[in-house]
Design a protein around this motif. Structure first.
Motif, PDB file in Angstrom:
ATOM      1  N   UNK A 181      39.951 -11.565  16.016  1.00  0.00           N
ATOM      2  CA  UNK A 181      38.617 -12.054  16.362  1.00  0.00           C
ATOM      3  C   UNK A 181      38.038 -12.767  15.146  1.00  0.00           C
ATOM      4  N   UNK A 182      37.654 -14.028  15.299  1.00  0.00           N
ATOM      5  CA  UNK A 182      37.063 -14.740  14.155  1.00  0.00           C
ATOM      6  C   UNK A 182      35.747 -14.090  13.726  1.00  0.00           C
ATOM      7  N   UNK A 183      35.523 -14.075  12.422  1.00  0.00           N
ATOM      8  CA  UNK A 183      34.281 -13.521  11.870  1.00  0.00           C
ATOM      9  C   UNK A 183      33.473 -14.655  11.255  1.00  0.00           C
ATOM     10  N   UNK A 184      32.205 -14.749  11.631  1.00  0.00           N
ATOM     11  CA  UNK A 184      31.313 -15.763  11.078  1.00  0.00           C
ATOM     12  C   UNK A 184      30.278 -15.089  10.192  1.00  0.00           C
ATOM     13  N   UNK A 185      29.973 -15.703   9.077  1.00  0.00           N
ATOM     14  CA  UNK A 185      28.924 -15.211   8.180  1.00  0.00           C
ATOM     15  C   UNK A 185      27.805 -16.238   8.127  1.00  0.00           C
ATOM     16  N   UNK A 186      26.571 -15.736   8.047  1.00  0.00           N
ATOM     17  CA  UNK A 186      25.434 -16.652   8.056  1.00  0.00           C
ATOM     18  C   UNK A 186      24.219 -15.995   7.415  1.00  0.00           C
ATOM     19  N   UNK A 187      23.388 -16.757   6.725  1.00  0.00           N
ATOM     20  CA  UNK A 187      22.111 -16.231   6.208  1.00  0.00           C
ATOM     21  C   UNK A 187      21.006 -16.274   7.264  1.00  0.00           C
ATOM     22  N   UNK A 188      21.336 -16.669   8.492  1.00  0.00           N
ATOM     23  CA  UNK A 188      20.349 -16.777   9.560  1.00  0.00           C
ATOM     24  C   UNK A 188      19.678 -15.435   9.824  1.00  0.00           C
ATOM     25  N   UNK A 189      18.340 -15.431   9.908  1.00  0.00           N
ATOM     26  CA  UNK A 189      17.580 -14.268  10.349  1.00  0.00           C
ATOM     27  C   UNK A 189      17.400 -14.393  11.860  1.00  0.00           C
ATOM     28  N   UNK A 201      21.974 -24.122  12.987  1.00  0.00           N
ATOM     29  CA  UNK A 201      22.689 -22.895  12.627  1.00  0.00           C
ATOM     30  C   UNK A 201      22.845 -21.985  13.831  1.00  0.00           C
ATOM     31  N   UNK A 202      21.778 -21.839  14.635  1.00  0.00           N
ATOM     32  CA  UNK A 202      21.863 -21.028  15.853  1.00  0.00           C
ATOM     33  C   UNK A 202      22.946 -21.582  16.778  1.00  0.00           C
ATOM     34  N   UNK A 248      26.384 -19.264  17.546  1.00  0.00           N
ATOM     35  CA  UNK A 248      26.572 -18.770  18.908  1.00  0.00           C
ATOM     36  C   UNK A 248      27.348 -19.752  19.789  1.00  0.00           C
ATOM     37  N   UNK A 249      27.937 -20.792  19.172  1.00  0.00           N
ATOM     38  CA  UNK A 249      28.761 -21.769  19.901  1.00  0.00           C
ATOM     39  C   UNK A 249      28.014 -22.354  21.095  1.00  0.00           C
ATOM     40  N   UNK A 250      26.785 -22.795  20.865  1.00  0.00           N
ATOM     41  CA  UNK A 250      25.963 -23.350  21.930  1.00  0.00           C
ATOM     42  C   UNK A 250      26.129 -24.867  22.013  1.00  0.00           C
ATOM     43  N   UNK A 251      26.219 -25.373  23.237  1.00  0.00           N
ATOM     44  CA  UNK A 251      26.191 -26.814  23.466  1.00  0.00           C
ATOM     45  C   UNK A 251      24.750 -27.293  23.594  1.00  0.00           C
TER      46      UNK A 251
END
Length: 426
Positions: free
Chosen positions: A1-9, A47-48, A52-55
């Motif tokens: 499972x790919x892991x994503x890191x982000x400073x997003x709150x 970033x969102x 979340x892989x949104x189009x």
């Protein structure tokens, strides 16, 4: 499972999706990341979308009388990929809050679902306080006890509905009517009311304290083309549906019946490859005045059987065959909701170049893309070009694209105006 890191709150309570790449959240996300990360709005939205892989990332205005979280799950819930439930904020409590809700509903009414149609928007009553009336209720009262019927949880074929009464206390009459409201709008689902008053006093609900665990090997359906809700009599009513599973789909069916009948008729769907299936309902025995209910079923190569809607045959899709006069009146009444453009593709099947004829009812900022059936962009035909009303012709060069079924997607900004499917066959 790919892991994503982000400073997003970002909190889970501030995200709802259609399962097909469109995500909804409130302006609270932008406010928090502007304060904590010093980000501009564009950075937050991008970033969102990435995380979340949104189009499509749809930002709604955050309410002011919701306990302070600003989370979307207190006033908004997707009932399926075509249907949105949103709180119908009552008059008289806060004019500014009422305006926020109406603005959000206006924003949603201009959007198109994954099928290219306007979302069906269901205004959902707000839970009443213990007194049974909103008289003398203020924004502060709502902040102290932010109740919501939409902060519930879907579990398989059930909806855990937060209510605010039990057998001995609370405004039970209204809660009982709400259970019927959800049974009507969630056909086939078991509605399980749960007294959530202890949670609302803590500015939350059932969705706030739970985490949904997805099935490990889902059968996914995406119904692309299907009849309008109101149809004149035709010889065939055609359907296009994507069905996929990791093991593959061995068999797919469509079931239908007249509303008054108890017997479902099943018919095999035809596979076009790449998880795409075609089928139709024959209109020979259908008459003006009939309502037709239908659903889809798929069997995987490992033997798993699933329906769409999930609750079928208790839940189903429908369309009605109406008298021409009634049909014309409905089309006129809903004309503001219809897609503002049409697209024709020729020659069919397409070999190397597709001729696109776009007709606009009014001027719009148009983008045209060719995508695969999973929605991944392959060719940009037009990007953010303001076109006047009338007909426009474009060429889409597809000579490097493999044979198969593809989509021509027309958008106006974030809004999908229409989608047309076509075959490349050399």
């Amino acid at each position: 499972i790919p892991i994503k890191s982000t400073p997003l709150f970002f909190e889970g309570g501030n995200l709802d999706t259609d399962g097909n790449g469109t995500g909804f959240f409130t302006s609270k996300a932008n406010e928090v990341n502007h304060r904590e990360n010093k980000w501009k709005r564009e950075t937050t939205l991008n970033t969102i979308s990435s995380i979340f892989s949104l189009k499509r990332a749809i930002e709604l205005q955050s309410p002011e009388c919701d306990g302070g979280t600003g989370h979307i799950d207190l006033f908004f819930k997707m009932l399926d990929e075509e249907t949105i439930a949103i709180v119908d904020f009552p008059q008289g409590i806060s004019a500014s809050e009422k305006n926020i809700y109406e603005k959000n509903i206006s924003t949603l009414s201009k959007l198109r679902s994954i099928s290219g149609r306007p979302y069906k928007i269901i205004r959902t009553p707000m839970p009443k306080p213990e007194s049974g009336t909103f008289e003398n209720i203020t924004c502060k009262d709502l902040n102290d006890d932010p109740r919501s019927y939409l902060n519930g949880v879907f579990i398989n074929k059930s909806y855990l509905l937060p209510v605010f009464s039990n057998k001995t206390s609370g405004y039970t009459t209204f809660d009982t009517s709400i259970v019927q409201f959800f049974r009507k709008n969630l056909k086939g689902y078991t509605i399980k009311p749960i007294d959530a008053r202890i949670l609302s006093f803590m500015q939350g609900g059932l969705h706030c304290i739970t985490m949904q665990v997805p099935v490990s090997d889902p059968v996914t359906f995406h119904v692309r083309d299907f009849p309008e809700w109101e149809e004149s009599v035709k010889s065939l009513y055609s359907f296009t549906v994507d069905i996929s599973n990791t093991s593959g789909i061995s068999n797919a069916l469509i079931f239908w019946k007249k509303r008054a009948s108890a017997i479902w008729t099943g018919k095999q769907l035809t596979s076009a490859g790449n998880n795409l299936f075609f089928g139709n309902i024959e209109g020979n025995n259908l008459n003006v005045g009939d309502t037709i209910d239908y659903y889809f079923q798929a069997k995987t190569s490992t033997g798993k059987i699933r329906n769409k809607p999930l609750t079928a045959p208790g839940g189903y899709y429908s369309f009605a065959i109406l008298p021409e006069q009634r049909l014309a009146a409905l089309k006129t009444a809903h004309s503001s909701q219809k897609a503002s453009c049409t697209i024709e593709i020729s020659p069919l099947p397409v070999k190397e170049v597709a001729h696109l004829t776009l007709t606009l009812k009014q001027s719009a900022n148009i983008s045209i893309v060719i995508t695969d059936i999973a929605g991944q962009k392959l060719t940009q035909v037009l990007e953010n070009s303001v076109l006047p009303s009338g007909s426009h012709t474009f060429l889409a060069h597809v000579e490097t694209i493999p044979e198969g079924i593809y989509s021509c997607v027309i958008t106006d900004g974030d809004n999908i105006l229409t989608i047309k499917h076509f075959l490349i066959n050399r």
